[in-house]
Scaffold this motif. Sequence first.
Motif, mmCIF file in Angstrom:
data_model
loop_
_atom_site.group_PDB
_atom_site.id
_atom_site.type_symbol
_atom_site.label_atom_id
_atom_site.label_comp_id
_atom_site.label_asym_id
_atom_site.label_seq_id
_atom_site.Cartn_x
_atom_site.Cartn_y
_atom_site.Cartn_z
ATOM 1 N N GLY A 164 0.794 -1.358 0.035
ATOM 2 C CA GLY A 164 0.018 -0.062 -0.050
ATOM 3 C C GLY A 164 0.890 1.356 0.052
ATOM 4 O O GLY A 164 0.395 2.195 -0.493
ATOM 5 N N LYS A 165 2.157 1.210 0.675
ATOM 6 C CA LYS A 165 2.875 2.205 0.705
ATOM 7 C C LYS A 165 3.839 2.472 -0.395
ATOM 8 O O LYS A 165 4.409 3.412 -0.799
ATOM 9 N N LEU A 166 3.985 1.288 -1.453
ATOM 10 C CA LEU A 166 4.838 1.523 -2.589
ATOM 11 C C LEU A 166 3.971 1.935 -3.768
ATOM 12 O O LEU A 166 4.744 1.885 -4.776
ATOM 13 N N GLY A 167 2.722 2.243 -3.878
ATOM 14 C CA GLY A 167 2.153 2.812 -4.959
ATOM 15 C C GLY A 167 1.592 1.992 -5.935
ATOM 16 O O GLY A 167 1.325 2.418 -7.030
ATOM 17 N N ILE A 168 1.328 0.699 -5.624
ATOM 18 C CA ILE A 168 0.819 -0.148 -6.465
ATOM 19 C C ILE A 168 -0.578 -0.038 -6.884
ATOM 20 O O ILE A 168 -0.941 -0.176 -8.012
ATOM 21 N N PHE A 169 -1.360 0.673 -5.982
ATOM 22 C CA PHE A 169 -2.492 0.662 -6.185
ATOM 23 C C PHE A 169 -3.191 1.961 -6.772
ATOM 24 O O PHE A 169 -4.413 2.330 -6.544
ATOM 25 N N ASP A 170 -2.345 2.996 -6.864
ATOM 26 C CA ASP A 170 -2.523 4.366 -7.139
ATOM 27 C C ASP A 170 -1.992 4.761 -8.451
ATOM 28 O O ASP A 170 -0.903 4.161 -8.962
ATOM 29 N N THR A 171 -2.157 5.790 -8.966
ATOM 30 C CA THR A 171 -1.560 6.265 -10.275
ATOM 31 C C THR A 171 -0.388 7.329 -9.932
ATOM 32 O O THR A 171 -0.642 7.840 -8.864
ATOM 33 N N MET A 172 0.625 7.483 -10.553
ATOM 34 C CA MET A 172 1.531 8.493 -10.325
ATOM 35 C C MET A 172 0.697 10.019 -10.166
ATOM 36 O O MET A 172 1.130 10.506 -9.125
ATOM 37 N N ASN A 173 -0.139 10.164 -11.063
ATOM 38 C CA ASN A 173 -0.827 11.725 -10.974
ATOM 39 C C ASN A 173 -1.626 11.691 -9.791
ATOM 40 O O ASN A 173 -1.761 12.489 -8.858
ATOM 41 N N GLY A 174 -2.356 10.625 -9.333
ATOM 42 C CA GLY A 174 -3.133 10.415 -8.027
ATOM 43 C C GLY A 174 -2.352 10.519 -6.989
ATOM 44 O O GLY A 174 -2.693 11.335 -5.871
ATOM 45 N N ALA A 175 -1.343 9.998 -6.560
ATOM 46 C CA ALA A 175 -0.436 10.196 -5.603
ATOM 47 C C ALA A 175 0.129 11.376 -5.420
ATOM 48 O O ALA A 175 0.302 11.978 -4.410
ATOM 49 N N ASN A 176 0.606 12.102 -6.574
ATOM 50 C CA ASN A 176 1.238 13.440 -6.544
ATOM 51 C C ASN A 176 -0.022 14.443 -6.035
ATOM 52 O O ASN A 176 0.674 15.333 -5.599
ATOM 53 N N GLN A 177 -1.280 14.351 -6.650
ATOM 54 C CA GLN A 177 -2.271 15.185 -6.123
ATOM 55 C C GLN A 177 -2.354 15.179 -4.825
ATOM 56 O O GLN A 177 -2.693 16.140 -4.141
ATOM 57 N N LYS A 178 -2.325 13.969 -4.023
ATOM 58 C CA LYS A 178 -2.349 13.764 -2.754
ATOM 59 C C LYS A 178 -1.267 14.582 -1.740
ATOM 60 O O LYS A 178 -1.589 14.993 -0.718
ATOM 61 N N GLN A 179 -0.129 14.358 -2.332
ATOM 62 C CA GLN A 179 0.989 14.830 -1.526
ATOM 63 C C GLN A 179 1.515 16.330 -1.927
ATOM 64 O O GLN A 179 2.212 17.026 -1.001
ATOM 65 N N PHE A 180 0.872 16.863 -2.999
ATOM 66 C CA PHE A 180 1.239 18.325 -3.101
ATOM 67 C C PHE A 180 -0.018 19.262 -3.490
ATOM 68 O O PHE A 180 -1.097 18.720 -3.620
ATOM 69 N N ARG A 181 0.228 20.570 -3.037
ATOM 70 C CA ARG A 181 -0.930 21.522 -3.012
ATOM 71 C C ARG A 181 -1.032 22.286 -4.241
ATOM 72 O O ARG A 181 -2.013 22.623 -4.709
ATOM 73 N N GLN A 182 0.351 22.469 -4.847
ATOM 74 C CA GLN A 182 0.164 23.260 -6.135
ATOM 75 C C GLN A 182 0.419 22.380 -7.351
ATOM 76 O O GLN A 182 1.201 21.096 -7.571
ATOM 77 N N GLU A 183 -0.402 22.767 -8.263
ATOM 78 C CA GLU A 183 -0.491 21.867 -9.796
ATOM 79 C C GLU A 183 1.053 21.837 -10.288
ATOM 80 O O GLU A 183 1.206 21.075 -10.864
ATOM 81 N N LYS A 184 1.617 23.177 -10.171
ATOM 82 C CA LYS A 184 2.963 23.065 -10.777
ATOM 83 C C LYS A 184 3.965 22.017 -10.318
ATOM 84 O O LYS A 184 4.628 21.468 -10.943
ATOM 85 N N THR A 185 3.657 21.819 -9.019
ATOM 86 C CA THR A 185 4.518 20.579 -8.273
ATOM 87 C C THR A 185 4.015 19.503 -8.598
ATOM 88 O O THR A 185 4.929 18.412 -9.044
ATOM 89 N N VAL A 186 2.971 19.229 -8.905
ATOM 90 C CA VAL A 186 2.410 17.934 -9.285
ATOM 91 C C VAL A 186 2.593 17.728 -10.657
ATOM 92 O O VAL A 186 3.251 16.530 -11.040
ATOM 93 N N GLN A 187 2.743 18.616 -11.624
ATOM 94 C CA GLN A 187 3.457 18.528 -12.881
ATOM 95 C C GLN A 187 4.642 18.171 -13.081
ATOM 96 O O GLN A 187 5.189 17.421 -13.754
#
Length: 487
Positions: A164-187
């Motif tokens: 669950g902590k290794l990102g198997i069940f989420d997409t890269m974008n999905g995980a990055n949306q959760k951990q960052f506030r700014q869209e440019k950082t997600v990008q």
Amino acid sequence: MNQKSIIIGAGIAGIAAAIRLAVKGYQVEVFESNPYPGGKLSEITRKGYRFDAGPSLFTLPEQVEELFLLAGKIPSEHFDYIKLDVACHYFWEDGKSLKAYGDVNAFAEEVETKLGEPSENIRKALRSSAYIYEHLAPLFMHRSLHQWNTWVNPQALRSYLKMGKLGIFDTMNGANQKQFRQEKTVQLFNRYATYNGSNPYETPATLNIIPHLEFNIGAFFPKKGMHDITQSLYKLALDLGVKFHFNAKVEEILVEKKQALGVKVNQQEVLANLIVNNMDMVNAYKTILKKQKQPQKLLDQAKSSSALIFYWGIKKEFSELDLHNILFSNNYKEEFEHIFNKSSIYHDPTVYINITSVYKEDDAPKGCMNWFTMINVPNNQDQDWDTLIQEARKNIIAKINRILKTDIEPLIEVEEILEPRTIESKTSSANGALYGNSSNNRYAAFLRHANYSSEIENLYFCGGSVHPGGGIPLCLLSAKIMTEMID
């Protein structure tokens, strides 16, 4: 040992495999259809400009050094490199830019200052990336996924509890949306999907392992350019007695009673105890293994993205640019929608500019720069590439002009182009895909073709189209995994 091995293809993995087999005592011959070694990791020289033609990012240099150490040599006497203080410069259309410093704390503070992203979010993301690497790299990068002992060893069993902590069940974008506030950082962090030709909106968050390589470990630059990786290893292979045959296209792998016996090249049969295929796996099965049983599920799997590269000699220096530079699209999701679902090129592509003359001054005339200008594009599916390339060139130049506030067209005095069709023809990459099969689902990201044939004895595979994947470090590791299997 007096056994003979044949390697098909002098790509970087093929050269590494040749070195490892020679160290083990094999008599090694390499057959390469091109007149030069290195495959994608080659160079172009035109009118005083030198360009690294292919891969431009160098990480995990110890994988290169290990080959010299195996041969009993001191790596720094044959291959030298530096660690980058700045991994990349990022630019956006609204005038914002930042430097991705190699130091994690400096990078975190830069992102907070320039984008308003809390610095702790960056540190946390890079700790998470290190955590993924710690648990998955020994399992998926350094071992075969096609042998039971990989899946039942103690380290693997420990990793299962942390999936669950290794990102198997989420997409890269999905995980990055959760951990960052700014869209440019997600990008910025979504961009790492392009390192293996994937779509961040589909590929598993496990690929957030990649920033760990660039920031926690570091990005590097060979002092003589990326092509020196090829040249130094090629010279090492020659010193070890490896024999290279260039302009020697293998026509068939000879198989009898499910055992590889040799190859046919120039209508002549060359026999060996061991055959290693470094050619793109898909095209190998379609050509030199067409008489053998086909791994149809792997062959039918979607391919990775490709690239459109303009090698530009620019008769001006831009102080705001560094070795690696990214000019981001305003709509990243739409850009990937065009690449993977519309098989086309978005009118506002993300532009990558690699300029080795920043660190290696003789790669361009004085006062000039050598621009390796690249965008990600779909693989070749018989699109109207001539029209697409013409339109993309205009859009790339317009974007550069807007962001750098310049007029770049009159400054271009040298131009060479590499695109999906020529990538396919020069490197035998199926559909011109840079990284073989796509990693746009959680299974495809890991279950690539094995480093051996389960159907044909004495036949092995290495290179970016097989496990563990594309990119210089993984190609070198594929050769390591393959030779360890032979033991």
